[in-house]
Scaffold this motif. Structure first.
Motif, mmCIF file in Angstrom:
data_model
loop_
_atom_site.group_PDB
_atom_site.id
_atom_site.type_symbol
_atom_site.label_atom_id
_atom_site.label_comp_id
_atom_site.label_asym_id
_atom_site.label_seq_id
_atom_site.Cartn_x
_atom_site.Cartn_y
_atom_site.Cartn_z
ATOM 1 N N VAL A 114 6.289 76.909 38.596
ATOM 2 C CA VAL A 114 6.941 77.643 37.520
ATOM 3 C C VAL A 114 6.353 77.203 36.183
ATOM 4 N N TYR A 115 6.350 78.101 35.197
ATOM 5 C CA TYR A 115 5.846 77.778 33.861
ATOM 6 C C TYR A 115 6.975 78.009 32.872
ATOM 7 N N ILE A 116 7.358 76.957 32.124
ATOM 8 C CA ILE A 116 8.498 77.023 31.221
ATOM 9 C C ILE A 116 8.060 76.674 29.806
ATOM 10 N N VAL A 117 8.427 77.538 28.863
ATOM 11 C CA VAL A 117 8.169 77.311 27.446
ATOM 12 C C VAL A 117 9.505 77.224 26.722
ATOM 13 N N ILE A 118 9.688 76.202 25.896
ATOM 14 C CA ILE A 118 10.869 76.155 25.038
ATOM 15 C C ILE A 118 10.421 76.526 23.625
ATOM 16 N N SER A 119 11.123 77.459 23.024
ATOM 17 C CA SER A 119 10.643 78.077 21.791
ATOM 18 C C SER A 119 11.562 77.751 20.623
ATOM 19 N N ASN A 120 11.956 78.751 19.857
ATOM 20 C CA ASN A 120 12.753 78.571 18.649
ATOM 21 C C ASN A 120 13.912 77.597 18.876
ATOM 22 N N GLY A 121 14.091 76.676 17.937
ATOM 23 C CA GLY A 121 15.173 75.718 18.042
ATOM 24 C C GLY A 121 14.840 74.507 18.880
ATOM 25 N N ALA A 122 13.631 74.455 19.434
ATOM 26 C CA ALA A 122 13.182 73.264 20.151
ATOM 27 C C ALA A 122 12.628 72.266 19.137
ATOM 28 N N TYR A 123 12.114 71.159 19.620
ATOM 29 C CA TYR A 123 11.479 70.177 18.741
ATOM 30 C C TYR A 123 10.301 69.569 19.495
ATOM 31 N N LEU A 124 9.319 69.078 18.739
ATOM 32 C CA LEU A 124 8.041 68.669 19.318
ATOM 33 C C LEU A 124 8.058 67.206 19.763
ATOM 34 N N SER A 125 8.612 66.963 20.931
ATOM 35 C CA SER A 125 8.478 65.648 21.553
ATOM 36 C C SER A 125 7.544 65.765 22.742
ATOM 37 N N PRO A 126 6.534 64.886 22.849
ATOM 38 C CA PRO A 126 5.628 64.963 24.006
ATOM 39 C C PRO A 126 6.329 64.685 25.327
ATOM 40 N N TRP A 127 7.478 63.990 25.272
ATOM 41 C CA TRP A 127 8.186 63.704 26.523
ATOM 42 C C TRP A 127 8.920 64.924 27.073
ATOM 43 N N TRP A 128 8.970 66.041 26.339
ATOM 44 C CA TRP A 128 9.431 67.295 26.929
ATOM 45 C C TRP A 128 8.534 67.690 28.109
ATOM 46 N N LEU A 129 7.262 67.285 28.055
ATOM 47 C CA LEU A 129 6.308 67.719 29.079
ATOM 48 C C LEU A 129 6.575 67.075 30.436
ATOM 49 N N GLN A 130 7.543 66.181 30.499
ATOM 50 C CA GLN A 130 8.017 65.697 31.804
ATOM 51 C C GLN A 130 8.875 66.740 32.509
ATOM 52 N N TYR A 131 9.221 67.830 31.776
ATOM 53 C CA TYR A 131 10.154 68.812 32.314
ATOM 54 C C TYR A 131 9.668 70.249 32.170
ATOM 55 N N ILE A 132 8.859 70.521 31.146
ATOM 56 C CA ILE A 132 8.409 71.886 30.889
ATOM 57 C C ILE A 132 6.909 71.873 30.589
ATOM 58 N N ASP A 133 6.356 73.045 30.202
ATOM 59 C CA ASP A 133 4.904 73.171 30.090
ATOM 60 C C ASP A 133 4.383 73.327 28.669
ATOM 61 N N ALA A 134 5.166 73.902 27.778
ATOM 62 C CA ALA A 134 4.703 74.096 26.401
ATOM 63 C C ALA A 134 5.906 74.182 25.477
ATOM 64 N N VAL A 135 5.681 73.815 24.205
ATOM 65 C CA VAL A 135 6.745 73.790 23.202
ATOM 66 C C VAL A 135 6.281 74.571 21.978
ATOM 67 N N TRP A 136 7.201 75.346 21.422
ATOM 68 C CA TRP A 136 6.967 76.058 20.165
ATOM 69 C C TRP A 136 6.520 75.062 19.096
ATOM 70 N N MET A 137 5.566 75.461 18.262
ATOM 71 C CA MET A 137 4.983 74.533 17.301
ATOM 72 C C MET A 137 5.906 74.198 16.132
ATOM 73 N N ILE A 138 7.084 74.801 16.049
ATOM 74 C CA ILE A 138 8.144 74.630 15.048
ATOM 75 C C ILE A 138 7.675 75.011 13.647
ATOM 76 N N ASN A 139 8.638 75.490 12.882
ATOM 77 C CA ASN A 139 8.435 75.793 11.450
ATOM 78 C C ASN A 139 7.351 76.826 11.186
ATOM 79 N N ALA A 140 7.203 77.793 12.085
ATOM 80 C CA ALA A 140 6.235 78.877 11.888
ATOM 81 C C ALA A 140 6.843 80.180 12.382
ATOM 82 N N GLY A 141 6.549 81.267 11.686
ATOM 83 C CA GLY A 141 7.087 82.567 12.061
ATOM 84 C C GLY A 141 6.390 83.153 13.274
ATOM 85 N N ASP A 142 7.030 84.164 13.871
ATOM 86 C CA ASP A 142 6.452 84.848 15.028
ATOM 87 C C ASP A 142 5.110 85.467 14.668
#
Length: 691
Positions: free
Chosen positions: A467-495
């Motif tokens: 499975v491929y999981i991305v956490i987007s708006n309202g997430a935060y950039l911790s590298p330890w998220w990658l123990q659970y998901i695949d990519a994180v929204w870069m934060i503070n940028a518009g669509d």
């Protein structure tokens, strides 16, 4: 008689020597940690980085720190205990790969097992605690690692745990610390951890705020100490470690998303039409490898019905079980992806008042990510969708979005509360919560919500390890998220990147990259970022213009490539460029594992770009953001840019037609390349090791 006497003497001597052992070492070929029992207390005496030949001797004696209380909302009940408040009781395990010590605090009736683990093949060591108590206590916060050393430092300094404010969401959670003298890194393997330095002391732990009942045991998350070979390249060693512990290997995820095509009006029919069009133009006619997923974005959910028995029900525009969509993507040799908002943000907001009426845990506009009833329904639904065959999840609006966040802090749903802060009457997104005096209160919710999401992600992985999981708006950039998901929204940028031309669009997005990774020193691998591009919503621009935009975009080096396109608006030449760009991405993807930014600030019209190398070669991109001035840029193939010393004989080429001066060039490690860039120009170079 003499034999028995000698045997007893030997036995007594052996027992006494075991009891007298006070020094212990856990080690492998890369690092070691030495500990000592001194006057009944446990402490680390030194840590050795065998790779770099460096040793540090912690200046403090504490191994850990706990803050306990009768409740987070009960003033003056908290007590801070360090390992120095615990007496050594026993050694439960003593081997080169595992050490376990039992410590006890009689006054508070607390015992702590301190565990150290070191795999023989790993360049990092883990530590965790098992905390047991004879009577109920609230464990407010845990510092698993407390280490004082002159050269320890905190690369990432930002802390904005805000409820309101555009581009002001930088919680600072889950960022590592570095030890320059040791060429090492340390932190806590938990996305919502805090790792900070104060008076040259590294604290690695997290706020928790929950009760441990009498005779129960709580096992903490693990801390980590890792090593590299050079104090100037600690980040490289840290990212190598992150790559080793991530839940799934870094993959190239190329996919189509329906949002820029249809927005919330997407339907079974319109989605089907686009899937067939994209697959035909790119996969069939132009031989682009099949997409990993075709994604239905916001618009498939029925958010005006009762979700109290089952959340995220499908509206009348799609089959209830997505059967038509599953068959459609299978024909395209692909899979189905879905947009979904765990907090019920954006197009799911109408469901919130209905769930509130039914007794589910609503905040204001969003749902609580710590609410037991709602989160169980969310888990059930996400696991059902994963089981049905949805292979990609875009999880949008976790704790809020770009401009607004909500916090669960009143204690209604089991989240730790702090009534002494006088928050009565505050709304979940109250602007007063921006004040840092509420940071601990807000963090308790972020911790609780993060933990609950982690549980869901682990179960999804068991259902489908691909499975491929991305956490987007309202997430935060911790590298330890990658123990659970695949990519994180870069934060503070518009669509959508703003600007009246492609250069301005690039500068907008790359300016955020520069702020995030260069200026703020965010420790998160660029290869696992979600950045809302590339986009192509109309035709008419030249092949050169579209190509340079597309290649620059792809060269950022993220393995997550999601196309935001209007399929019916594209011309044959647009499809040609897209196809060539995606084929190039497949070709150079192995270099993305080591991608990084180089050059200056895009917003200051400085030349900048991205690059990545491995043992076979690499690539580099260059962009001159000035709209009026030609610029010359020097680029040295060296270790700071990730180039390996073994790359001593490289051929140079370019996938674009504007770099003819390099088509027959050769270069190598430590060589400097000068590149001339016209105003707004993008150039791409590829480097292949000549055998």
């Amino acid at each position: 008689m003499t034999y028995r006497f000698c045997f007893l003497l030997l036995l007594i001597t052996t027992l006494l020597s075991c009891q007298q052992k006070s020094e212990f070492v856990i080690e492998n070929d890369f690092l070691s940690r030495s500990l000592k029992i001194e006057e009944g207390k446990l402490r680390t005496t030194h840590v050795v980085n065998k790779l770099a030949g460096k040793t540090i001797k912690p200046e403090n004696t504490a191994e850990f720190r706990l803050r306990i209380s009768k409740g987070t909302d009960i003033e003056n009940s908290d007590v801070v205990l360090s390992s120095n408040d615990f007496d050594f009781e026993d050694v439960l395990n003593d081997s080169p790969s595992s050490l376990v010590f039992l410590l006890k605090n009689e006054t508070h009736g607390i015992t702590v097992e301190v565990h150290y683990e070191l795999d023989s093949q790993k360049r990092y060591l883990n530590k965790y605690l098992k905390v047991s108590t004879a009577r109920p206590i609230t464990l407010e916060c845990i510092d698993i690692e407390v280490l004082k050393q002159e050269s320890v430092y905190q690369p990432y300094q930002m802390k904005q745990i805000t409820a309101w404010g555009p581009s002001k969401w930088r919680p600072g959670l889950g960022q590592p610390l570095f030890i320059k003298q040791m060429a090492g890194f340390l932190g806590t393997e938990f996305p919502a951890s805090y790792n900070y330095v104060e008076d040259k002391i590294a604290f690695c732990g997290y706020l928790w705020g929950k009760e441990i009942k009498a005779n129960e045991t709580y096992m903490t998350y693990k801390s980590v100490i890792g090593v590299g070979d050079d104090s100037n390249f600690i980040q490289d060693a840290f990212f190598e470690y992150i790559d080793q512990i991530r839940i799934r290997p870094l993959r190239l995820q190329v996919q189509y998303n329906s949002w820029f095509d249809f927005g919330p009006s997407v339907s079974n029919e319109s989605f089907s039409k686009s899937v067939r069009k994209v697959s035909d133009e790119l996969n069939t006619k132009r031989s682009v490898p099949p997409f990993r997923a075709f994604v239905i974005d916001d618009g498939w959910q029925d958010s005006h019905t009762d979700w109290s028995d089952k959340v995220w029900k499908v509206n009348e525009k799609f089959d209830a079980n997505f059967n038509t969509s599953f068959k459609l993507v299978e024909e395209a040799e692909s899979t189905l992806g879905l947009w979904l908002s765990p907090g019920c943000n954006f197009g799911a907001r109408p469901a919130v008042p209905i769930m509130r009426e039914k007794g589910l845990e609503a905040l204001d506009e969003y749902m609580s990510l710590a609410g037991p009833k709602y989160m169980q329904l969310l888990e059930d639904r996400m696991l059902e969708l994963t089981t049905q065959g949805v292979t990609y999840f875009k999880l949008d609006g976790l704790f809020g979005h770009l401009n607004r966040r909500e916090f669960d802090f009143n204690g209604d749903y089991g989240v730790p509360t702090m009534k002494q802060l006088d928050t009565e009457g505050f709304k979940p997104a109250d602007e007063r919560l921006n004040d840092e005096k509420y940071d601990e209160l807000k963090t308790y919710y972020l911790v609780a919500g993060t933990e609950r999401l982690m549980q869901i992600f682990e179960k999804q992985h068991k259902v489908n390890p691909d499975v491929y999981i991305v956490i987007s708006n309202g997430a935060y950039l911790s590298p330890w998220w990658l123990q659970y998901i695949d990519a994180v929204w870069m934060i503070n940028a518009g669509d959508a990147a703003g600007g009246s031309n492609r250069t301005q669009e690039l500068v907008y997005r790359d300016g955020v990259y520069y702020d995030t990774w260069v200026r703020e020193k965010t420790q998160f691998p660029i290869n696992s970022v979600f950045n809302h591009e590339p986009k192509k919503t109309k035709t008419g621009e030249s092949v050169k213009q579209f190509s340079e935009y597309l290649w620059m975009n792809l060269s950022r080096g993220t393995g997550f490539v999601e196309l935001y396109i209007k399929t019916e608006a594209l011309s044959d030449s647009d499809w040609d460029v897209l196809a060539d760009g995606l084929k190039w991405t497949h070709k150079v993807f192995p270099y993305f594992k080591f991608s990084r930014m180089h050059g200056g600030d895009p917003n200051e019209d400085a030349v900048y770009g991205y690059c990545g190398f491995n043992e076979n070669g690499g690539y580099a991109s260059f962009h001159n953001p000035s709209e009026t001035e030609t610029q010359t840029y020097s680029f040295t193939l060296n270790r700071p840019l990730g180039c390996l010393a073994s790359l001593n004989h490289l051929s140079v080429s370019s996938p674009l037609a504007n770099a003819g001066e390099f088509q027959t060039a050769e270069t190598g490690y430590n060589q400097t390349i000068k590149i001339i860039l016209k105003p707004k120009e993008v150039k791409i170079l590829e480097f292949d090791q000549i055998q």
